[in-house]
Design an enzyme around this catalytic site. Structure first.
Site, PDB file in Angstrom:
ATOM      1  N   TRP A  51     -11.960  11.568   8.447  1.00  0.00           N
ATOM      2  CA  TRP A  51     -10.193  10.916   9.007  1.00  0.00           C
ATOM      3  C   TRP A  51     -10.776   9.953   8.637  1.00  0.00           C
ATOM      4  O   TRP A  51     -11.838   8.850   8.205  1.00  0.00           O
ATOM      5  CB  TRP A  51      -9.774  11.449  10.434  1.00  0.00           C
ATOM      6  CG  TRP A  51      -9.031  11.058  10.051  1.00  0.00           C
ATOM      7  CD1 TRP A  51      -7.974  12.242  10.253  1.00  0.00           C
ATOM      8  CD2 TRP A  51      -8.092   9.416  10.996  1.00  0.00           C
ATOM      9  NE1 TRP A  51      -6.690  11.203  10.013  1.00  0.00           N
ATOM     10  CE2 TRP A  51      -6.898   9.344  10.621  1.00  0.00           C
ATOM     11  CE3 TRP A  51      -8.900   8.511  10.587  1.00  0.00           C
ATOM     12  CZ2 TRP A  51      -5.605   8.972  10.847  1.00  0.00           C
ATOM     13  CZ3 TRP A  51      -8.506   7.246  10.890  1.00  0.00           C
ATOM     14  CH2 TRP A  51      -6.509   7.728  10.709  1.00  0.00           C
TER      15      TRP A  51
ATOM     16  N   GLU B 187      -4.444  -7.431   4.763  1.00  0.00           N
ATOM     17  CA  GLU B 187      -3.978  -6.541   5.450  1.00  0.00           C
ATOM     18  C   GLU B 187      -2.735  -6.939   6.167  1.00  0.00           C
ATOM     19  O   GLU B 187      -3.779  -7.347   7.324  1.00  0.00           O
ATOM     20  CB  GLU B 187      -4.556  -5.044   5.982  1.00  0.00           C
ATOM     21  CG  GLU B 187      -3.981  -3.896   6.008  1.00  0.00           C
ATOM     22  CD  GLU B 187      -4.976  -2.860   6.465  1.00  0.00           C
ATOM     23  OE1 GLU B 187      -6.524  -3.104   6.827  1.00  0.00           O
ATOM     24  OE2 GLU B 187      -4.582  -1.657   6.431  1.00  0.00           O
TER      25      GLU B 187
ATOM     26  N   ARG C 262       0.559  -0.963  -0.085  1.00  0.00           N
ATOM     27  CA  ARG C 262       0.251  -0.367  -0.407  1.00  0.00           C
ATOM     28  C   ARG C 262       0.883   1.255   0.306  1.00  0.00           C
ATOM     29  O   ARG C 262       1.646   1.015   0.675  1.00  0.00           O
ATOM     30  CB  ARG C 262      -0.691  -0.577   1.245  1.00  0.00           C
ATOM     31  CG  ARG C 262      -2.173   1.093   0.914  1.00  0.00           C
ATOM     32  CD  ARG C 262      -2.470   0.817   2.365  1.00  0.00           C
ATOM     33  NE  ARG C 262      -2.505   1.956   3.413  1.00  0.00           N
ATOM     34  CZ  ARG C 262      -2.500   2.642   4.475  1.00  0.00           C
ATOM     35  NH1 ARG C 262      -3.989   2.420   4.852  1.00  0.00           N
ATOM     36  NH2 ARG C 262      -1.973   2.925   5.281  1.00  0.00           N
TER      37      ARG C 262
ATOM     38  N   HIS D  24      -8.806   7.030   1.958  1.00  0.00           N
ATOM     39  CA  HIS D  24      -9.532   7.672   3.496  1.00  0.00           C
ATOM     40  C   HIS D  24     -10.804   8.123   3.561  1.00  0.00           C
ATOM     41  O   HIS D  24     -11.254   9.517   4.075  1.00  0.00           O
ATOM     42  CB  HIS D  24      -8.369   7.647   4.750  1.00  0.00           C
ATOM     43  CG  HIS D  24      -7.873   6.945   5.806  1.00  0.00           C
ATOM     44  ND1 HIS D  24      -8.620   7.526   6.843  1.00  0.00           N
ATOM     45  CD2 HIS D  24      -8.189   5.538   6.149  1.00  0.00           C
ATOM     46  CE1 HIS D  24      -8.495   6.659   7.739  1.00  0.00           C
ATOM     47  NE2 HIS D  24      -8.539   5.563   8.005  1.00  0.00           N
TER      48      HIS D  24
ATOM     49  N   TYR E 265      -3.322  11.786   6.455  1.00  0.00           N
ATOM     50  CA  TYR E 265      -3.400  10.283   7.121  1.00  0.00           C
ATOM     51  C   TYR E 265      -2.302   9.093   6.086  1.00  0.00           C
ATOM     52  O   TYR E 265      -1.924   9.231   4.880  1.00  0.00           O
ATOM     53  CB  TYR E 265      -4.837   9.598   6.080  1.00  0.00           C
ATOM     54  CG  TYR E 265      -4.964   8.447   6.609  1.00  0.00           C
ATOM     55  CD1 TYR E 265      -4.884   7.617   7.545  1.00  0.00           C
ATOM     56  CD2 TYR E 265      -4.583   7.496   5.135  1.00  0.00           C
ATOM     57  CE1 TYR E 265      -5.426   5.854   7.575  1.00  0.00           C
ATOM     58  CE2 TYR E 265      -5.173   5.863   5.425  1.00  0.00           C
ATOM     59  CZ  TYR E 265      -5.418   5.213   6.441  1.00  0.00           C
ATOM     60  OH  TYR E 265      -5.584   3.842   6.513  1.00  0.00           O
TER      61      TYR E 265
ATOM     62  N   GLU F 121      -8.534   1.863  -2.083  1.00  0.00           N
ATOM     63  CA  GLU F 121      -9.710   1.969  -1.052  1.00  0.00           C
ATOM     64  C   GLU F 121     -10.840   3.488  -0.803  1.00  0.00           C
ATOM     65  O   GLU F 121      -9.797   4.327  -0.146  1.00  0.00           O
ATOM     66  CB  GLU F 121      -8.468   1.443   0.070  1.00  0.00           C
ATOM     67  CG  GLU F 121      -9.691   0.835   1.500  1.00  0.00           C
ATOM     68  CD  GLU F 121      -8.263   0.766   2.334  1.00  0.00           C
ATOM     69  OE1 GLU F 121      -7.321   0.266   1.909  1.00  0.00           O
ATOM     70  OE2 GLU F 121      -8.460   0.522   3.360  1.00  0.00           O
TER      71      GLU F 121
ATOM     72  N   ASP G   2      -4.819   4.205  -0.248  1.00  0.00           N
ATOM     73  CA  ASP G   2      -6.302   3.886   1.292  1.00  0.00           C
ATOM     74  C   ASP G   2      -7.174   5.578   0.583  1.00  0.00           C
ATOM     75  O   ASP G   2      -5.880   6.026   0.965  1.00  0.00           O
ATOM     76  CB  ASP G   2      -5.763   3.590   2.073  1.00  0.00           C
ATOM     77  CG  ASP G   2      -7.204   3.505   3.074  1.00  0.00           C
ATOM     78  OD1 ASP G   2      -8.182   4.042   2.617  1.00  0.00           O
ATOM     79  OD2 ASP G   2      -7.244   3.273   3.783  1.00  0.00           O
TER      80      ASP G   2
ATOM     81  N   GLU H  15     -14.579  -1.632   5.581  1.00  0.00           N
ATOM     82  CA  GLU H  15     -13.623  -1.036   6.711  1.00  0.00           C
ATOM     83  C   GLU H  15     -14.349  -1.234   8.378  1.00  0.00           C
ATOM     84  O   GLU H  15     -14.543  -1.145   9.353  1.00  0.00           O
ATOM     85  CB  GLU H  15     -12.422  -1.254   7.346  1.00  0.00           C
ATOM     86  CG  GLU H  15     -11.968   0.327   6.721  1.00  0.00           C
ATOM     87  CD  GLU H  15     -10.821   1.492   7.002  1.00  0.00           C
ATOM     88  OE1 GLU H  15     -10.102   0.193   5.722  1.00  0.00           O
ATOM     89  OE2 GLU H  15     -10.500   1.922   7.759  1.00  0.00           O
TER      90      GLU H  15
ATOM     91  N   ARG I 237     -13.063  -4.984   2.494  1.00  0.00           N
ATOM     92  CA  ARG I 237     -12.909  -4.314   3.524  1.00  0.00           C
ATOM     93  C   ARG I 237     -13.698  -4.533   5.201  1.00  0.00           C
ATOM     94  O   ARG I 237     -12.585  -4.189   5.841  1.00  0.00           O
ATOM     95  CB  ARG I 237     -12.309  -2.898   3.661  1.00  0.00           C
ATOM     96  CG  ARG I 237     -11.791  -2.787   2.676  1.00  0.00           C
ATOM     97  CD  ARG I 237     -10.404  -3.290   2.114  1.00  0.00           C
ATOM     98  NE  ARG I 237      -9.519  -2.339   3.584  1.00  0.00           N
ATOM     99  CZ  ARG I 237      -8.423  -2.928   3.884  1.00  0.00           C
ATOM    100  NH1 ARG I 237      -8.612  -3.814   4.126  1.00  0.00           N
ATOM    101  NH2 ARG I 237      -8.178  -1.965   4.923  1.00  0.00           N
TER     102      ARG I 237
HETATM  103 MG   LIG Z   1      -8.364   2.052   5.107  1.00  0.00          MG
END
Ligand SMILES: [Mg+2]
Length: 409
Positions: A409, A346, A147, A219, A159, A243, A217, A269, A290
């Site tokens: 975030w 991951e 990643r 995010h 991030y 992602e 990602d 996620e 995820r």
């Molecule tokens: Mg993530």
């Protein structure tokens, strides 16, 4: 056999973990992960005050029935606190069943579908040079998929970049507040990000060639049309996945993204049940799931979700940062080994202190994870070591735009 005790252990060996330990009247123990990063004590209280007493005297073999008892029986369904608590019970019951049967949990889920689980690591840099060094370091450790996250010119802290001022150590610290009473602040500028990220992948492909699987990602930072633009701009770089390109409370947002790009999409996620994925899967708006076993109610519902996803050729990419405890990670490794539609896992190694508190049977060899052959989940909790690391308040950062507006975030 009956459940005789349900104990909640909160420990902070470099970060906070909430673990449920079930003990049967025969003395068999099972562990479950109930860690909800930044809101840990809410789940600990949910388990201690509202679940533990309900488990005493129940048959630990009845995993499905216990799951339904806690999910349907509460009336107030879903949400991260509830589903993390149910997840811990579910994992602990699978752990007990494996130990009673004398087999690792993956054998109870149908046995191994592969020899090991392809894992990806987190490389990042504040410059192209330091990003290249970070990728090389991961390749030397054996990772076969990476990643890639990068600082953005003009944005102070963003991030996923390990070497920033508020991060520390070799591993990216997801709690850069330094375990204070309030979250640290990071910055965000979507326009600057969208200008810079294609240049980052230009550099990485030029340096590391076309074959290395690369992930990125976003995010949850982008609006749907921005996410579509990013996916389109990264198509020449052939990402393994993009992602969390946009917040997915609105599942329709992914339809707009999908209409514009063939970059594979991974999301979920922060999702807690199959209902968060229903439209995304049935309309084939994503390519990878995820979800984390810990925040999704455990192994039992995640197995069902992956069977649903398999009908649409959607594969797994379970969440695996270090706030998924070694117990939660083990649950995912057993499931990932067993299901046919595994994609990638991951993997961020836990700290040395965490590895002392939680002893793991899993292995990471040549970029591949394996849960090991220990009966159950293969994780033991050293409660004396855990007691040396009491809970410390710790929060994820927050993110603000240049004009002070709160952002995702
Ligand atoms: Mg993530």
């Amino acid at each position: 056999m009956r459940i005789a005790a349900a104990d909640v252990v909160v420990t902070s060996p470099t970060r906070n973990f909430v673990t449920l330990k079930l003990t049967t009247d025969d003395g068999v123990t099972g562990l479950g992960d109930a860690t909800l990063n930044g809101r840990e004590l809410a789940v600990a209280a949910y388990l201690r005050e509202h679940v533990a007493a309900l488990l005493i005297g129940r048959d630990p073999a009845r995993i499905e029935d216990t799951w339904q008892y806690l999910y349907r029986g509460a009336y107030w369904r879903r949400g991260p606190v509830t589903m993390a608590a149910i997840a811990a019970v579910d994992m602990a019951l699978w752990d007990i069943k494996g130990k009673v049967c004398g087999v690792p949990v993956y054998q109870l889920l149908g046995g191994a579908s592969r020899e090991g689980l392809l894992a990806y690591g987190h490389a990042s840099g504040t410059s192209f040079e330091s990003l290249g060094e970070s990728i090389n370091m991961h390749l030397e450790k054996g990772y076969r998929a990476i990643r890639v996250q990068s600082s953005i010119p003009g944005v102070h802290a963003v991030y996923g970049v390990a070497a920033q001022a508020q991060a520390s150590g070799e591993r990216y610290d997801y709690e850069p507040a330094g375990r204070g009473a309030a979250p640290a602040q990071e910055d965000w500028d979507s326009a600057a990000y969208l200008r810079h990220v294609p240049k980052v992948f230009d550099y990485v492909r030029r340096e590391f060639g076309p074959e290395l699987p690369l992930l990125h990602d976003a995010h949850h930072r982008l609006r749907p049309i921005e996410a579509a633009k990013l996916g389109k701009s990264l198509e020449p770089h052939n990402l393994f996945w993009l992602e969390d390109c946009t917040p997915a409370e609105s599942q329709q947002a992914l339809r707009l993204v999908r209409q514009h790009t063939v970059t594979p999409l991974a999301i979920g996620e922060v999702f807690n049940t199959v209902w968060d994925f229903q439209q995304l899967i049935s309309e084939q708006l994503i390519d990878y799931v995820r979800a984390a076993s810990t925040h999704f109610g455990g192994i039992t519902p995640l197995r069902k979700l992956m069977d649903f996803a398999a009908q649409y050729q959607i594969r797994s990419g379970f969440h695996g940062p270090t706030d998924v405890s070694p117990v939660g990670l083990a649950a995912q490794l057993h499931l990932g080994l067993a299901i046919h539609n595994f994609g990638i896992q991951e993997y961020m190694p836990h700290s040395e202190q965490t590895d002392v508190v939680f002893r793991q049977s899993m292995s990471f060899t040549d970029g591949m994870l394996h849960p090991g052959e220990t009966p159950g989940l293969g994780v033991t909790l050293d409660e004396e070591a855990a007691a040396r690391y009491p809970y410390q308040p710790a929060y994820l950062p927050i993110s603000r735009l240049k004009d002070g507006t709160m952002h995702d975030w």
